[in-house]
Structure formats: structure tokens, C-alpha cells
Design an enzyme around this catalytic site. Structure first.
Site, PDB file in Angstrom:
ATOM      1  N   HIS A 166      -0.958   5.812  -1.817  1.00  0.00           N
ATOM      2  CA  HIS A 166      -0.013   5.805  -1.594  1.00  0.00           C
ATOM      3  C   HIS A 166      -0.354   7.337  -0.930  1.00  0.00           C
ATOM      4  CE1 HIS A 166       2.152   2.796  -2.671  1.00  0.00           C
ATOM      5  NE2 HIS A 166       2.196   2.987  -4.569  1.00  0.00           N
TER       6      HIS A 166
ATOM      7  N   ASP B  39       3.480  -0.222   5.071  1.00  0.00           N
ATOM      8  CA  ASP B  39       3.465  -1.223   4.024  1.00  0.00           C
ATOM      9  C   ASP B  39       1.791  -1.539   4.024  1.00  0.00           C
ATOM     10  OD1 ASP B  39       4.198  -2.993   1.825  1.00  0.00           O
ATOM     11  OD2 ASP B  39       4.256  -4.227   4.026  1.00  0.00           O
TER      12      ASP B  39
ATOM     13  N   LEU C 187      10.055  17.648  16.246  1.00  0.00           N
ATOM     14  CA  LEU C 187      10.585  16.199  16.351  1.00  0.00           C
ATOM     15  C   LEU C 187      11.119  16.157  15.051  1.00  0.00           C
ATOM     16  CD1 LEU C 187       9.250  13.176  16.653  1.00  0.00           C
ATOM     17  CD2 LEU C 187       7.972  13.800  15.039  1.00  0.00           C
TER      18      LEU C 187
END
Length: 261
Positions: free
Chosen positions: A57, A39, A149
């Protein structure tokens, strides 16, 4: 003008401090699953005077790849990134949303070609542009056999919608198998519902982190985070540092987890 010697000195002290925290984190202290709410990207872009928030972004997406390497290097098994909520699809301006969709598509493709990582889309494709859905599906297919992962990309995701979708799937399967609603009421358990979530078969997040100082879940993993630990970082998404993450892990390791207590 900054003194170069002072800057180097602070850098050395920072690295020593970071290494000290890392040394104190042993494998048994590590969360198995970390969920991240990235955020503050828009705020970051505006504070730096960029013309559009797309710069924020993009910087946030680059930080997420860096964040994933930190997790991988520490032996964390699963990471979920909250990249685009179902609410974002209806409440963001069309030009910002278009940029964000392209950035997410590029990130998904990039991650699917990096290290031995396995990528999975969690969320609904119903409201996503076809090309983004196709890229997410291709990333998932490309990495299906990888053992490193495990990365969940929460795109077009909403926690309440996820629970509704899980219940609809359970009811449809039960009716298809010839069962009655009365029988279904006896069969419903938290484990059954959990198995039909987008993350079915995965461990719930041990630790949920949110950047930018905001302290809310924003419809993220509502079911899965019932017993999670939460950690809120003041740094805006693109400014997140490895030391911030290490502090979150140190804080997590020092907590006495009481499941439901």
C-alpha cells in the site's frame, strides 16, 4: 550476472521509445479527466515476500504521487484516484485497514503541499475515522484556491451509495423548498442527478484505468463512467511505469468515441 552494458543499452532504448510515444501525443488528444483504480498492491507485497501488505500500500501510494506528476506534466486537468472503497471499510482485516488509513492520510497531506494541486475528498465520511476525515478536510481547505491539477481522492467511496446520496439530497432540497413528489418526478434529469454527485460540477472521466489486469469497475464512478473509455494494465499498482500510462493515452487517442452509440 547481468551485463552492465546490456542494461544501459536497454535503458536507452526504453527512454527513446517512451519519448517517441510522448511526441505522438498532442494536447488535443489528451483526456481532460483520468480516473485510476490502483489495484494489486497486496499481491505485489506478497510476491516480494514482505511480512505485511502495508509495504504494498505504501509503494502504491508513492506510485500515485508519481502518476499524478505524469498527468500534470501532460496537461490533464482532473484525476480521480480510487484509494478506499466503502466495501473495504467492512471487508478488510482491522490491522491492514488501520495501516491503509494512515497511508491514505499521509498521501492526502503530502499531495496538498505539492505543486499547485487542488485536492478534494469524494466519498462519504460517515464510516471514516475522525482523524482521516479531518486530514482530508484540511487538505481540501488548504488547496481550495489553487488552480493546478484537480485531484479527487475517492476514500470511503461507493458508486451506488453516491447515487443514493445524490437522490436523497435532491428529495430533501425539493421538500425543503415546498415542492411535491409529483413535481419532483417532472424535474428529475440526468443533469440534476449529476450535479448532486460527489463530483458535481466536474467533467466525467474520459478515461478509466485499472492496474493489475483485473477488468471490473468495483463500484467506482458508476454514473460518471457511462461514456468513459476503459484501459486495463497488467502491471501491479506499484510497478506501473510511465510508458504504461503513455500507451494508455495513445490507445485512448486512437479510439473513436461514440457516446451511447
Amino acid at each position: 550476472m547481468k551485463n552492465r552494458t546490456d542494461t544501459i543499452g536497454r535503458g536507452i532504448l526504453y527512454n527513446l521509445y517512451q519519448k517517441r510515444i510522448r511526441r505522438g501525443l498532442t494536447p488535443e488528444m489528451m483526456p481532460h479527466h483520468v480516473a485510476m483504480i490502483i489495484d494489486g498492491n497486496r499481491r505485489w507485497a506478497r510476491q516480494l515476500g514482505y511480512e505485511t501488505v502495508a509495504h504494498g500500500h505504501r509503494a502504491g501510494a508513492a506510485k500515485m504521487r508519481e502518476f499524478l506528476t505524469w498527468c500534470d506534466d501532460l496537461g490533464i486537468d482532473v484525476v480521480t484516484l480510487y484509494l478506499l472503497s466503502s466495501d473495504n471499510l467492512s471487508n478488510r482485516a482491522s490491522d491492514e485497514l488501520g495501516d491503509l488509513i494512515e497511508i491514505i492520510a499521509d498521501l492526502a497531506d503530502d499531495l496538498s503541499r505539492f505543486r499547485d494541486w487542488r485536492v478534494k475528498h469524494v466519498g462519504s465520511s460517515a464510516s471514516l475515522p475522525e482523524h482521516l476525515s479531518a486530514i482530508l478536510a484540511a487538505a481540501e481547505q488548504r488547496t481550495a484556491g489553487k488552480k493546478g491539477l484537480h485531484i479527487n481522492l475517492a476514500v470511503g467511496y461507493g458508486g451506488r451509495t453516491e447515487i443514493v446520496d445524490a437522490m436523497r439530497e435532491i428529495v430533501a432540497e425539493h421538500i425543503r423548498d415546498g415542492g411535491s413528489l409529483d413535481e419532483l418526478s417532472e424535474l428529475l434529469t440526468p443533469d440534476l442527478i449529476g450535479a448532486h454527485l460527489y463530483t458535481g460540477g466536474q467533467p466525467d472521466p474520459d478515461l478509466v484505468i485499472r492496474t493489475s489486469g483485473e477488468q471490473r469497475l468495483s463500484d467506482f464512478m458508476l454514473w460518471q463512467s457511462a461514456h468513459s473509455e476503459f484501459y486495463f494494465v497488467e502491471a501491479l499498482g506499484p510497478d506501473l511505469r510511465e510508458v504504461d500510462f503513455l500507451r494508455a493515452l495513445r490507445d485512448y487517442a486512437g479510439r473513436n468515441r461514440r457516446f451511447g452509440g
